[in-house]
Design an enzyme around this catalytic site. Structure first.
Site, PDB file in Angstrom:
ATOM      1  N   SER B 349      35.814  29.860  30.515  1.00  0.00           N
ATOM      2  CA  SER B 349      37.175  29.365  30.321  1.00  0.00           C
ATOM      3  C   SER B 349      37.470  28.426  31.473  1.00  0.00           C
ATOM      4  O   SER B 349      37.332  28.808  32.636  1.00  0.00           O
ATOM      5  CB  SER B 349      38.157  30.532  30.318  1.00  0.00           C
ATOM      6  OG  SER B 349      39.467  30.030  30.250  1.00  0.00           O
ATOM      7  N   CYS B 508      42.995  25.448  34.902  1.00  0.00           N
ATOM      8  CA  CYS B 508      44.385  24.979  34.786  1.00  0.00           C
ATOM      9  C   CYS B 508      44.829  24.222  36.024  1.00  0.00           C
ATOM     10  O   CYS B 508      45.389  23.158  35.910  1.00  0.00           O
ATOM     11  CB  CYS B 508      45.339  26.102  34.424  1.00  0.00           C
ATOM     12  SG  CYS B 508      45.282  27.540  35.451  1.00  0.00           S
ATOM     13  N   GLU B 510      42.803  24.420  39.403  1.00  0.00           N
ATOM     14  CA  GLU B 510      41.943  24.728  40.535  1.00  0.00           C
ATOM     15  C   GLU B 510      41.355  23.446  41.117  1.00  0.00           C
ATOM     16  O   GLU B 510      40.600  22.739  40.436  1.00  0.00           O
ATOM     17  CB  GLU B 510      40.821  25.675  40.110  1.00  0.00           C
ATOM     18  CG  GLU B 510      41.289  27.090  39.857  1.00  0.00           C
ATOM     19  CD  GLU B 510      41.901  27.288  38.477  1.00  0.00           C
ATOM     20  OE1 GLU B 510      42.177  26.285  37.798  1.00  0.00           O
ATOM     21  OE2 GLU B 510      42.081  28.426  38.070  1.00  0.00           O
ATOM     22  N   HIS B 541      39.793  38.414  41.256  1.00  0.00           N
ATOM     23  CA  HIS B 541      40.818  37.634  40.550  1.00  0.00           C
ATOM     24  C   HIS B 541      41.989  38.440  40.013  1.00  0.00           C
ATOM     25  O   HIS B 541      41.803  39.461  39.379  1.00  0.00           O
ATOM     26  CB  HIS B 541      40.152  36.829  39.438  1.00  0.00           C
ATOM     27  CG  HIS B 541      39.553  35.588  39.994  1.00  0.00           C
ATOM     28  ND1 HIS B 541      39.413  34.421  39.311  1.00  0.00           N
ATOM     29  CD2 HIS B 541      39.096  35.339  41.234  1.00  0.00           C
ATOM     30  CE1 HIS B 541      38.877  33.509  40.080  1.00  0.00           C
ATOM     31  NE2 HIS B 541      38.668  34.042  41.258  1.00  0.00           N
ATOM     32  N   GLU B 642      42.317  35.832  44.433  1.00  0.00           N
ATOM     33  CA  GLU B 642      43.416  35.281  43.645  1.00  0.00           C
ATOM     34  C   GLU B 642      44.579  36.262  43.558  1.00  0.00           C
ATOM     35  O   GLU B 642      44.412  37.404  43.131  1.00  0.00           O
ATOM     36  CB  GLU B 642      42.911  34.952  42.246  1.00  0.00           C
ATOM     37  CG  GLU B 642      43.929  34.270  41.387  1.00  0.00           C
ATOM     38  CD  GLU B 642      43.315  33.743  40.112  1.00  0.00           C
ATOM     39  OE1 GLU B 642      42.247  34.237  39.707  1.00  0.00           O
ATOM     40  OE2 GLU B 642      43.895  32.841  39.515  1.00  0.00           O
TER      41      GLU B 642
END
Lengths: 88, 904
Positions: B349, B508, B510, B541, B642
């Protein structure tokens, strides 16, 4: 022989699991609807001489090089399979 | 009936007015700008809009069949053989009207399972799937061919279709094969092998508790091992597939049998080149099968124009099967093929095409000059590319696809930015990319605009026009901030200023390392950018900060599960400093144990499931003979820690600091009791709404916590340019950004902070009790990392920008700020200028990312009520755009509740 469903017809391209396009008419058609008479059959394992049906939607591919022979399932499209041999 | 929170507060004279800077018109207002794609694209888009996410076993079958035949083969070669077989046997699916062809699977929106990563889900649901597969069939498919809520998601089984993970539809005829294939990977998948070895980490039990408590909701090693990175199309564009095979064969001869001073992995180069050749041969066969199909369709098609198009498609494919592309459309087809090919190699993804406006520009420029292409034709292709990208599904588990990604696959295109010499990189093709993205507004490719003061004003104004379509893109990312971050993280791997400028957004938002490569086309040279870094989707994450704070308050025990997550700290938390210190300790334990266990998962992945196609395209794998698993990439320090729920935690700490420690108006124990009792309210799941305002009081509640709840809701909140709350954010960021660099990835490189929430603020919120800021149990956290909690930013957008930019964003890979604006607030050219001024102000203050939802909240509320009328409504969530009907209710509720700005 049963009437051919669109999803078993060579000139049907699936859009999704329920419907697709009939390349001969350009129309969107339902996968499980009967195709018109004379439509060409899609190469699938179930139509192959090398497929040995085991029941319950499963079988064996006799042309597999594995030992034991690798499984196959009747509904799999075999357009790209070099071992496909039409039994119809 | 139980009172809702907004009614309780209204009775007390406190309004939960979520409009700021004026009042929205009473009548529902549509977006100002609406455009249409070319007729051909409209037809294809109509098909997409009525298409279900569909999966089959074809790729899975051939991969597994080949893999299982080569037990003792070298792992990389064994995997390459499996990939070659899978690509070679994929059935081509070409649809009338397509100019760019090739799909992930033989459906318009197709995908397939990868049990070699994780097979547990199918095994766990074996009985259920079997029963469904063998019993179904009586219901008519026709009855179910229209969508309910969920857009293309197959949320329930129907007819002969089995729903998998509430997202993908699979024909019942395929289910027994799926289960048989899954069983073949039992004990062999990355998930299973990784789990076997991660259990050897002495602290493993803590990891299990962390996952069970949903402090973390993502095992990156086997769910999405790659992604949030920039693909690199350079080598196939420059050399073609035959050229790459020739290079690999020459280098194979050169390295065979030689360690060349590297006794660890020097010898592996031989096997790696062999694997590269095998995978390229598989790609060529895949392309050739499509070419044959196009020729077949040419023969059976009556329509002369369509017949001619099939012929052209076949000829293009036959050319790029072997050679570098010569024209814009050939180059476009080539990158489309490569993109889908890489996405078929692994569960990914966020494989972002990057700056395709620069990559494709050489072909565009020469075709336009030669009269082979018009701008209108280029736009039409760019419009179709949006359908191709939006049709990409990633087949993964419910938790990942639904809870984290909202079904999005983040094929982000970047525009703007600087060229190699530090000047604006904007070219004519990038204007057309924006035009096409407005004409054909679809979630993919989401567009990232790499903002720099040097970008042309008319380009930025065009971007405003696109935003006003309600697309949620382009998002604005700050070049200065990104470049500073990249230099800090990658200078030790040799990054220089020129290559810093080639950066783009992967996933999205990064910030991802890239390089320039010199492309030759008809005697002319062009520097084109492309990815050169490992995935940034990897590492530890989505750590729920509010949940960690909850564990601090409750001495390491999760009150929801009643289980011990951390060793009890037994501190009385008598001062704010003690509380803060303990939070940091629990945070560090979490990061450390998850780093170790994730390292093991990724290590298993790199040993058995390494990227080959994606690797060979990234510098310097082809040159060095080492793939991703042997540090073949130019930049390898891409693993991150994250965070999620930043602002909810900041607001909670602000309330505790103010009420318990500074004013001492309440004790910590009282607040803990109130949290356990959810301030007298029902849980959000019981109410079936996840926004704060809609929460209902318990039927038997006598108002015991009413005063306290008012008090915490009135405590200082982030987003108002109030230093009391903002300084807590500053303190957190200074700690987090430094602390993250202390953890070491499996590649022996330090990690860094990453701050995006994607959709986790919904899922993680549902597992978290009420928080000290007054948020109630089960409701969502604040969106993204810099967005205000709904309804708490009351001093206008510029105050929010000041709050967000209190810390140095260059210390982190990213940050996210989303703002909802009513369409009337930015109407006309003047409105566009105001929106650009707001955006520019944030960039100048040092903010990294900002994006807008230009929408009337009433439209969102209506869409939730009658989703069937809003199939094409898109919204911005965290760092991505998605169809409203394809996101979960928790996130929908948060979007409706988000503060709506009536003026900027």
């Amino acid at each position: 022989m049963e009437n051919l469903l669109y999803r078993d017809a060579r000139n049907y391209v699936p859009i999704d699991v329920t419907k697709g396009i009939d390349h001969l008419t350009g129309q969107i058609v339902m996968a499980d609807k009967e195709a018109p008479n004379g439509y060409e059959v899609m190469p699938k394992c179930k139509n192959c001489k090398n497929f040995k049906d085991d029941g319950e939607l499963m079988g064996i591919c006799e042309s597999s090089m594995s030992n034991p022979k690798f499984f196959a399932y009747p509904d799999m499209v075999a357009v790209t399979c070099e071992m496909y041999s039409n039994k119809l | 009936m139980s009172k809702k929170l907004k009614e309780v507060l209204a009775n007390a004279g406190i309004s939960m007015d979520l409009q700021s800077g004026g009042a929205a018109p009473e009548k529902m207002v549509d977006r100002e700008v609406k455009r249409e794609p070319h007729p051909r694209i409209k037809k294809l888009k109509d098909i997409f809009m009525d298409t279900l996410s569909s999966a089959n076993n074809e790729f899975t079958y051939w991969y597994t069949r080949e893999y299982m035949m080569h037990d003792c083969e070298i792992p990389v070669v064994r995997r390459a053989m499996a990939l070659k077989s899978a690509f070679s046997h994929s059935t081509p699916a070409i649809y009338p009207g397509e100019l760019l062809v090739m799909h992930k699977a033989s459906y318009f929106r197709g995908s397939f399972p990868m049990p070699w990563l994780s097979e547990g889900f199918y095994m766990a649901h074996e009985d259920e799937f079997y029963k469904e597969a063998l019993k179904r069939g009586s219901a008519s498919v026709d009855e179910h061919s229209k969508f309910g809520q969920g857009g293309g998601n197959v949320t329930k089984s129907f007819g002969k279709v089995i729903s998998i993970a509430g997202k993908f539809g699979m024909r019942q005829e395929e289910i027994p094969a799926l289960l048989k294939l899954a069983k073949m990977w039992y004990g062999k998948s990355v998930d299973d092998l990784g789990n076997k070895y991660e259990k050897m980490v002495p602290e493993y039990k803590t990891k299990e508790q962390i996952m069970r408590s949903i402090i973390c909701m993502f095992d990156s090693g086997f769910t999405l091992p790659q992604g949030r990175e920039i693909i690199n199309y350079y080598y196939p564009l420059e050399y073609g597939f035959d050229g790459i095979i020739k290079i690999a064969k020459e280098l194979k001869d050169k390295v065979a049998g030689k360690a060349d001073g590297d006794g660890m992995v020097g010898m592996n180069r031989l096997y790696n080149y062999e694997a590269i050749i095998l995978v390229i041969e598989g790609m060529q066969k895949w392309i050739n099968n499509y070419a044959k199909e196009a020729h077949r369709l040419e023969k059976i098609t009556q329509d002369e124009k369509q017949k001619e198009e099939y012929k052209s498609i076949a000829e293009r494919l036959e050319w790029i099967e072997h050679n570098p592309p010569r024209t814009f459309i050939e180059a476009f087809q080539m990158i489309e093929t490569l993109h889908i090919g890489v996405l078929n190699e692994d569960a990914i993804s966020g494989m972002s095409p990057g700056r395709i406006g620069l990559v494709l520009y050489p072909y565009f420029e020469q075709d336009i000059e030669a009269g082979r292409l018009t701008e209108d034709e280029a736009i039409e292709l760019l419009e179709q590319d949006r359908i191709v990208k939006t049709s990409i599904d990633c087949f993964a588990s419910t938790g990942v696809v639904g809870g984290v990604l909202s079904g999005n696959t983040f094929n982000t295109v970047s525009v703007g930015g600087l060229d190699r010499e530090g000047q604006s990189a904007v070219n004519r093709l990038e204007y057309l990319i924006l035009e096409a993205s407005a004409n054909n507004a679809m979630p993919q490719s989401t567009i990232a605009l790499l903002y720099d003061e040097k970008l042309p004003e008319d380009f930025l104004m065009l971007a405003m026009e696109v935003i006003k379509c309600g697309t949620g893109y382009p998002a604005f990312m700050n070049t200065v901030i990104a470049q500073e971050f990249l230099m800090k993280q990658y200078c030790k791997e040799g990054m220089n200023l020129e290559d810093v400028r080639s950066w783009a957004i992967g996933g999205c938002l990064e910030t991802s390392p890239s390089v320039w490569e010199l492309l030759h086309l008809n005697g002319k040279e062009y520097w084109i950018p492309g990815g050169a870094g490992q995935p940034t989707s990897v590492g530890v994450h989505f750590l729920s900060m509010p949940k960690v704070l909850e564990l601090v308050l409750f001495n390491g025990i999760d009150p929801r599960t009643k289980e011990k997550v951390y060793e009890p700290h037994n501190s009385k938390l008598e001062t704010y400093e003690e509380l803060w210190k303990q939070f940091k300790l629990y945070w560090q334990i979490t990061c450390q144990v998850l780093t170790w266990t994730n390292n093991i998962q990724h290590d298993v992945w790199r040993k058995n499931n390494m990227a080959i196609l994606n690797s060979l395209m990234k510098p310097d794998c082809l040159d060095k003979g080492h793939l991703i698993n042997e540090l073949g990439y130019r930049y390898n320090g891409t693993f991150s820690i994250e965070s999620a729920g930043t602002i909810t935690m900041v607001n909670s700490l602000a309330a505790l600091k103010k009420i318990v420690y500074d004013d001492k108006s309440e004790t910590l124990d009282t607040i803990k009791d109130a949290i356990l009792d959810n301030f007298g309210f029902k849980d959000a799941s019981e109410v079936n709404s996840f926004s704060l305002a809609d929460q209902e009081r318990k039927n038997n509640d006598a108002g015991k916590w009413e005063k306290l709840h008012f008090e915490v809701l009135q405590a200082p909140k982030y987003g108002n340019d109030d230093k009391f709350a903002d300084n807590i954010l500053l303190e957190w960021e200074e700690f987090f950004c430094e602390d993250a660099t202390h953890y070491e990835s499996l590649y022996g490189l330090n990690m860094y902070p990453c701050q995006i929430s994607v959709s986790t603020h919904g899922a993680m919120g549902s597992a978290t009790l009420a928080t000290a800021d007054g948020r109630l149990s089960g409701t969502t956290f604040a969106d993204a990392s810099m967005s205000a909690f709904p309804g708490t930013d009351r001093n206008g957008p510029y105050a929010l920008l000041n709050s967000a930019s209190i810390w140095d964003h260059a210390q982190s890979q990213n940050s996210q700020l989303n703002i909802k604006i009513h369409p009337t607030a930015i109407r006309g050219i003047e409105g566009s200028k105001k929106l650009l001024a707001l955006t520019r102000a944030y960039m100048r203050k040092g903010g990294f990312h900002i994006q807008y939802n230009i929408v009337d909240s009433k439209v969102l509320a209506a869409a939730q009520k009658n989703p069937e009328n809003y199939r094409d409504l898109m919204v911005r969530v965290a760092g991505f755009t998605q169809y409203w009907v394809e996101i979960g209710k928790a996130v929908q509720d948060e979007l409706i509740a988000r503060t709506e700005y009536e003026g900027v």
